[in-house]
Design a protein around this motif. Sequence first.
Motif, PDB file in Angstrom:
ATOM      1  N   HIS A 221       0.815  -1.223   0.000  1.00 49.47           N
ATOM      2  CA  HIS A 221       0.000   0.000   0.000  1.00 49.47           C
ATOM      3  C   HIS A 221       0.853   1.280   0.000  1.00 49.47           C
ATOM      4  CE1 HIS A 221      -3.601   2.386   0.786  1.00 49.47           C
ATOM      5  NE2 HIS A 221      -2.889   3.061   1.675  1.00 49.47           N
TER       6      HIS A 221
ATOM      7  N   HIS B 224       1.311   4.529  -2.595  1.00 47.00           N
ATOM      8  CA  HIS B 224       1.261   5.987  -2.414  1.00 47.00           C
ATOM      9  C   HIS B 224       2.451   6.660  -3.089  1.00 47.00           C
ATOM     10  CE1 HIS B 224      -2.324   6.743  -0.134  1.00 47.00           C
ATOM     11  NE2 HIS B 224      -2.025   5.873   0.811  1.00 47.00           N
TER      12      HIS B 224
ATOM     13  N   SER C 105      -0.727   9.730   5.728  1.00 41.68           N
ATOM     14  CA  SER C 105      -2.109   9.270   5.566  1.00 41.68           C
ATOM     15  C   SER C 105      -2.727   9.031   6.931  1.00 41.68           C
ATOM     16  CB  SER C 105      -2.128   7.988   4.734  1.00 41.68           C
ATOM     17  OG  SER C 105      -1.590   6.936   5.492  1.00 41.68           O
ATOM     18  N   GLY C 106      -3.892   8.370   6.951  1.00 35.33           N
ATOM     19  CA  GLY C 106      -4.565   8.108   8.221  1.00 35.33           C
ATOM     20  C   GLY C 106      -3.841   7.066   9.051  1.00 35.33           C
ATOM     21  N   GLY C 107      -3.091   6.194   8.394  1.00 36.54           N
ATOM     22  CA  GLY C 107      -2.422   5.120   9.122  1.00 36.54           C
ATOM     23  C   GLY C 107      -0.909   5.225   9.156  1.00 36.54           C
TER      24      GLY C 107
ATOM     25  N   GLY D  66      -2.497  11.969   9.547  1.00 33.80           N
ATOM     26  CA  GLY D  66      -3.927  11.949   9.246  1.00 33.80           C
ATOM     27  C   GLY D  66      -4.755  11.604  10.478  1.00 33.80           C
TER      28      GLY D  66
ATOM     29  N   ASP E 128      -7.758  13.547  12.185  1.00 32.11           N
ATOM     30  CA  ASP E 128      -9.035  12.902  12.491  1.00 32.11           C
ATOM     31  C   ASP E 128      -9.408  13.052  13.974  1.00 32.11           C
ATOM     32  OD1 ASP E 128      -9.250  12.139   9.842  1.00 32.11           O
ATOM     33  OD2 ASP E 128      -8.371  10.169  10.165  1.00 32.11           O
TER      34      ASP E 128
ATOM     35  N   GLY F  44      -9.322  15.531   8.187  1.00 34.42           N
ATOM     36  CA  GLY F  44      -8.448  16.417   7.415  1.00 34.42           C
ATOM     37  C   GLY F  44      -9.206  17.492   6.665  1.00 34.42           C
TER      38      GLY F  44
ATOM     39  N   GLN G 286      -9.346  21.474   7.605  1.00 29.90           N
ATOM     40  CA  GLN G 286      -8.920  22.443   6.574  1.00 29.90           C
ATOM     41  C   GLN G 286     -10.034  23.454   6.297  1.00 29.90           C
ATOM     42  OE1 GLN G 286      -6.943  20.938   2.977  1.00 29.90           O
ATOM     43  NE2 GLN G 286      -8.072  22.441   1.776  1.00 29.90           N
TER      44      GLN G 286
ATOM     45  N   GLY H 179      -3.394  10.651   1.977  1.00 32.28           N
ATOM     46  CA  GLY H 179      -4.535  11.555   2.106  1.00 32.28           C
ATOM     47  C   GLY H 179      -4.172  12.963   2.558  1.00 32.28           C
TER      48      GLY H 179
ATOM     49  N   ASN I 163      -3.910  18.212   1.581  1.00 22.65           N
ATOM     50  CA  ASN I 163      -4.072  19.417   2.405  1.00 22.65           C
ATOM     51  C   ASN I 163      -3.479  20.659   1.717  1.00 22.65           C
ATOM     52  OD1 ASN I 163      -2.807  21.245   4.797  1.00 22.65           O
ATOM     53  ND2 ASN I 163      -4.765  20.346   5.381  1.00 22.65           N
TER      54      ASN I 163
ATOM     55  N   THR J 199      -5.523  10.576  -1.822  1.00 20.06           N
ATOM     56  CA  THR J 199      -6.268   9.664  -0.946  1.00 20.06           C
ATOM     57  C   THR J 199      -6.294   8.270  -1.596  1.00 20.06           C
ATOM     58  OG1 THR J 199      -8.215  10.596  -2.009  1.00 20.06           O
ATOM     59  CG2 THR J 199      -7.747  11.363   0.202  1.00 20.06           C
ATOM     60  N   ASP J 200      -6.685   7.276  -0.800  1.00 23.41           N
ATOM     61  CA  ASP J 200      -6.596   5.896  -1.279  1.00 23.41           C
ATOM     62  C   ASP J 200      -7.336   5.693  -2.598  1.00 23.41           C
ATOM     63  OD1 ASP J 200      -5.038   5.217   0.820  1.00 23.41           O
ATOM     64  OD2 ASP J 200      -6.608   4.208   1.964  1.00 23.41           O
TER      65      ASP J 200
HETATM   66  O1  KG4 Z   1      -4.372   7.811   2.218  1.00 24.84           O
HETATM   67  P1  KG4 Z   1      -5.716   7.845   2.872  1.00 24.84           P
HETATM   68  O2  KG4 Z   1      -6.913   8.063   1.990  1.00 24.84           O
HETATM   69  O3  KG4 Z   1      -5.996   6.525   3.678  1.00 24.84           O
HETATM   70  C1  KG4 Z   1      -5.019   5.877   4.448  1.00 24.84           C
HETATM   71  O4  KG4 Z   1      -4.187   5.129   3.867  1.00 24.84           O
HETATM   72  O5  KG4 Z   1      -5.038   6.149   5.671  1.00 24.84           O
HETATM   73  O6  KG4 Z   1      -5.634   8.975   3.995  1.00 24.84           O
HETATM   74  C2  KG4 Z   1      -6.752   9.305   4.771  1.00 24.84           C
HETATM   75  C3  KG4 Z   1      -6.329  10.396   5.726  1.00 24.84           C
HETATM   76  C4  KG4 Z   1      -7.385  10.745   6.765  1.00 24.84           C
HETATM   77  O7  KG4 Z   1      -6.765  10.775   8.033  1.00 24.84           O
HETATM   78  C5  KG4 Z   1      -7.866  12.127   6.346  1.00 24.84           C
HETATM   79  O8  KG4 Z   1      -8.289  12.925   7.442  1.00 24.84           O
HETATM   80  C6  KG4 Z   1      -6.626  12.688   5.696  1.00 24.84           C
HETATM   81  O9  KG4 Z   1      -6.058  11.604   5.004  1.00 24.84           O
HETATM   82  N1  KG4 Z   1      -6.956  13.772   4.749  1.00 24.84           N
HETATM   83  C7  KG4 Z   1      -6.544  15.046   4.910  1.00 24.84           C
HETATM   84  C8  KG4 Z   1      -7.132  15.800   3.858  1.00 24.84           C
HETATM   85  N2  KG4 Z   1      -7.862  14.944   3.070  1.00 24.84           N
HETATM   86  C9  KG4 Z   1      -7.728  13.694   3.634  1.00 24.84           C
HETATM   87  N3  KG4 Z   1      -5.781  15.606   5.857  1.00 24.84           N
HETATM   88  C10 KG4 Z   1      -5.570  16.928   5.774  1.00 24.84           C
HETATM   89  N4  KG4 Z   1      -6.108  17.721   4.821  1.00 24.84           N
HETATM   90  C11 KG4 Z   1      -6.884  17.209   3.835  1.00 24.84           C
HETATM   91  N5  KG4 Z   1      -7.414  18.007   2.902  1.00 24.84           N
END
Ligand code: KG4
Length: 333
Positions: A109, A113, A134-136, A161, A165, A178, A182, A267, A271, A298-299
Amino acid sequence: MILALETSCDDTCAAVVDGDRIHSNVVSSQAEFHERYGGVVPEVASRHHLELVNAVVTAALDQAGTGLAEVDAVAVTQGPGLIGALLVGLSTAKALAAAHRKPLIPADHLHGHVAANFLEPDPLEPPFLCLIASGGHTLLAGVREHSSYETLGATVDDAAGEAFDKGARLLGLGYPGGPAIQGAAEGGDASAFEFPVAMRDRGLDFSFSGLKTSLVYRVRDLGAEETERRRADLAASFQKAIVDQLVAKLGRAARSGEWPAIALGGGVAANAELRERTEALCGELGLRLKLIPLSLCTDNAAMIGSAARYTQPIPYPEYLRFDAFATSSLRAA
Ligand code: KG4
Ligand code: ZN
């Protein structure tokens, strides 16, 4: 031509890519199902993947104007991620590939990215420095070739991320945090509150748990009414502290002089503040900036198809015994 599937978290994704060209990139977000819990519920995610995956694959093939018989291989995220969610994608990919005796390409994964940067428009060539947030996961990747990356630094606790969250939850904003932070930060004063920026001048690792704790105390001290009244200032200041740390580490790694370009992924790369500040950093250091479209931050499955181009395919039927992995990564350095 590769059909790719990605189900590591809460997005059910399928894409068809051919070289660096994206023929289709379908994402079915489950965010609305997880919003009421303020985060992803693994069991709910697995169930939704199961319900959505076939329709999402069909849509990806239809939009690409092709069929399963025409693709050269099926790629799928093998990990890291939520194990139940990953298994839905992996089982589906195995079945699709096996039905046509096609090879399977298991992708990492996080490599996905990074590999989002190898896609149109304007594909980037290594070497470059890539911040994956990202979120993780939050890590600095040194990318010297298409097929792998070196981890130069990573978070020692929460991901960036995750900080967005959890911060959004504390501020009474929606999920995912996120985009909510924002949005709320627009019109807010980023210097109104001071939040800690961990290890700003030390090493390339990240830490966000202290920042979250700091917001917990700030919200408690302000009280509900004042927190609501100052929400824009709180969101702007909190966002600034996250971005400050990300950009500080990026700058620290970039100043080694080893990397001609900086790229972002994950993700958090969507930003606006992070994108602007990274652009300013590149301007300051005279480096090339690569910003992928938001749909590739994002994913999504196109990035998995892109990583798969540089990953060894497994011939039928060898992959039938393959398993998903939740944490450790086969290909991450
Ligand atoms: O890559 P992703 O879609 O999934 C994972 O692999 O985790 O990332 C999701 C993360 C979430 O924590 C979300 O809040 C964050 O990306 N995110 C952002 C924005 N859009 C998504 N964080 C900050 N600003 C954004 N505009
Ligand atoms: Zn991701």
